[in-house]
Enzyme design. Structure first.
Site, PDB file in Angstrom:
ATOM      1  CB  THR A   1      -0.922   0.037   1.232  1.00  0.00           C
ATOM      2  OG1 THR A   1      -0.122   0.060   2.428  1.00  0.00           O
ATOM      3  CG2 THR A   1      -1.846  -1.176   1.256  1.00  0.00           C
TER       4      THR A   1
ATOM      5  CB  CYS B   1       0.483   1.708  10.456  1.00  0.00           C
ATOM      6  SG  CYS B   1      -0.424   1.622   8.908  1.00  0.00           S
TER       7      CYS B   1
ATOM      8  CB  CYS C   1      -2.479   0.616  12.673  1.00  0.00           C
ATOM      9  SG  CYS C   1      -3.575   1.133  11.316  1.00  0.00           S
TER      10      CYS C   1
ATOM     11  NE  ARG D   1      -0.630   7.400   0.354  1.00  0.00           N
ATOM     12  CZ  ARG D   1      -1.829   7.161   0.902  1.00  0.00           C
ATOM     13  NH1 ARG D   1      -2.152   7.748   2.053  1.00  0.00           N
ATOM     14  NH2 ARG D   1      -2.686   6.353   0.330  1.00  0.00           N
TER      15      ARG D   1
ATOM     16  CB  CYS E   1      -1.690   4.969   8.516  1.00  0.00           C
ATOM     17  SG  CYS E   1      -3.329   4.249   8.734  1.00  0.00           S
TER      18      CYS E   1
ATOM     19  CB  CYS F   1      -2.951   4.186  13.195  1.00  0.00           C
ATOM     20  SG  CYS F   1      -1.478   4.163  12.129  1.00  0.00           S
TER      21      CYS F   1
ATOM     22  CG  ASP G   1      14.715  16.730  49.636  1.00  0.00           C
ATOM     23  OD1 ASP G   1      14.346  17.883  49.382  1.00  0.00           O
ATOM     24  OD2 ASP G   1      13.961  15.831  50.046  1.00  0.00           O
TER      25      ASP G   1
END
Length: 484
Positions: A41, A45, A49, A74, A76, A79, A441
């Site tokens: 694709t 992601c 996702c 690129r 998603c 998600c 402290d």
């Protein structure tokens, strides 16, 4: 695939099989620690996702979003990798890279690399080599991807006009922004934009984190120190006013039910300040911590093991370095309640007006306190002098904001009234330094059972906590109900 280094926030490297298991389980503990890229694709992601998992042969893994983008993938749209917690993969491997990434996330690399590398004390060639070695991309490519991912989040979640989104992400024109956005994501800003445009409700964003987050515990700690008018806590909602360089505004933060995320509503009068302000808010609430790894590390110590059950502590921050110093100086050797009273008077007299729900003013800036008459606030003459001196220094550009813990402590100790405890406290609360340690402290003495404690004893007891001594301090203060 090579192992993915996880730096000082992981005690092992992630292998292909471990990434595969985390992806199939949609394990939120790994959110942001690696990204899944799907060859069929062209999309990458988060491991969480909700889309049907792709076949293993179609998957490859990257340890940061910039590397996935550089490989041609690129983000998603489902998600939304831009909302993942920042990856800790680079931390601990190279100090220069760590410092550079912190500056980039705060919006400090929107121009040429030369001045940026000089600020880090290295050549631009060496910085490119370090980034290629540790992250697999150049500094400019990483910075551009980070800017555009933040732009994608603003477009998807906020109602800011596109030109304001461009300005918030370091672009000077909408055309340049559109061109860069399309080249990086193969999407136009209008394809990402959701809902109507407007600014009446402020800039609304989702801030994801790795669970668990003890939000109630954070609010308890902050509410004991909250300054009326500057901060307000109502139920599970935290609000405060702020100034960032020339910008000012206020924000509201609250948990999102059923999600490992906080809802942020930000009102800021200058779009260019939005990105560093959002990153500052993330640091203030320690949202980039890997709490499970921290738990594994600190629970190895017999002193802390009993305190590591339930929700894990985070380092609650203070908005600015200067504010942290003033708070620390005022709070020396007096109760939290007493310090809060004095600081409230200081804000009422010198803070600038700022409208917001249950809010009315900002914390005073250094220029407002430099040379100011601090009588009548409840300060001793000595402490008033120290604050005036510190304000004068900061109004002239003093800062300990860059460098490692040792150099920051040394720089802070050049100021009048600042000793080792104060310097480490500021590093812990203002810079989120995980290894800052307030060795002298009194609360630590009590928690460690040292009736007549010394810094040498607490330093020896905490040696095994490194590099997480600040979290050990928070655990012990919490166990005492310590009001620091």
């Amino acid at each position: 695939m090579p192992s993915l280094a996880c730096g000082k926030l992981a005690d092992m490297k992630l292998t292909h099989d471990q990434c595969e298991q985390a992806r199939l389980a949609r394990d939120s503990r790994f959110d942001g620690r690696f990204f899944t890229a799907v060859k069929s694709t062209g999309i990458y992601c988060r491991p969480v996702c909700p889309a049907p998992p792709p076949k293993p042969e179609n998957v490859e893994y990257f340890d940061n979003a910039a590397s996935a983008a550089a490989a041609g993938y690129r983000p998603c749209l489902r998600c939304r990798p831009e909302t993942a917690p920042l990856s800790p993969a680079w931390r601990g491997s190279e100090t220069t890279v760590e410092r550079a990434l912190g500056l980039i996330h705060a919006g400090e690399l929107d121009g040429p690399l030369g001045p940026f590398s000089e600020r880090l004390g290295v050549s631009d060639r060496h910085l490119r080599r370090l980034f290629q070695c540790h992250l697999g991309v150049s500094p400019l490519n990483y910075a551009l991807n980070h800017r555009l991912l933040f732009a994608k989040q603003l477009l998807a979640e906020s109602q800011l006009p596109v030109m304001d989104v461009a300005l918030a992400c370091g672009f000077q024109s909408r055309r340049r922004f559109n061109d860069a956005f399309v080249r990086q994501f193969r999407l136009t800003p209008s394809q990402v934009r959701r809902g109507a445009v407007g600014q009446s409700q402020g800039c609304c964003l989702t801030l994801n984190y790795r669970p668990p987050l003890d939000w109630a515990g954070l609010l308890r700690f902050l509410s004991e120190r909250a300054l009326p008018g500057v901060e307000a806590i109502e139920g599970e909602v935290y609000r405060r006013t702020f100034r960032w360089q020339q910008a000012c505004g206020w924000f509201e933060l609250s948990p999102i039910v059923g999600k490992n995320a906080l809802a942020l509503t930000l009102h800021c009068d200058q779009p260019r300040a939005i990105r560093p302000v959002v990153q500052r808010i993330r640091q203030m609430f320690d949202l980039d911590l890997d709490p499970l790894h921290l738990h594994r590390q600190l629970s190895k110590d017999p002193v802390l093991a009993g305190q590591c059950g339930g929700e894990m502590v985070r380092l609650p921050g203070i908005w600015s370095e200067f504010e942290a110093l003033v708070r620390a100086i005022v709070g020396q050797q007096i109760s939290v309640k007493g310090a809060r009273t004095i600081l409230t008077r200081l804000c009422e007299r010198f803070g600038s007006p700022m409208a917001g729900p249950q809010l009315g003013r900002t914390f005073p800036q250094a220029a407002q306190l430099a040379g100011a008459d601090l009588s009548g606030l409840g300060l001793t003459q000595t402490r008033a002098g120290w604050i005036s001196h510190i304000a004068q220094c900061y109004s002239q550009g003093f800062s300990a904001g860059e460098g490692d813990l040792a150099s920051r402590v040394a720089t802070l100790k050049t100021l009048k009234g600042v000793g080792d405890w104060t310097a480490h406290y500021v590093c812990m609360r203002a810079f989120g330094e995980s290894d800052a340690f307030v060795a002298s402290d009194l609360g630590l003495y009590h928690a460690l059972g040292l009736e007549k404690g010394t810094p040498k004893q607490t330093l020896a007891a905490a040696e095994s906590w490194r590099p997480w001594r600040a979290y050990g301090v928070m655990l012990l203060w919490s166990s005492l109900g310590e009001k620091r």
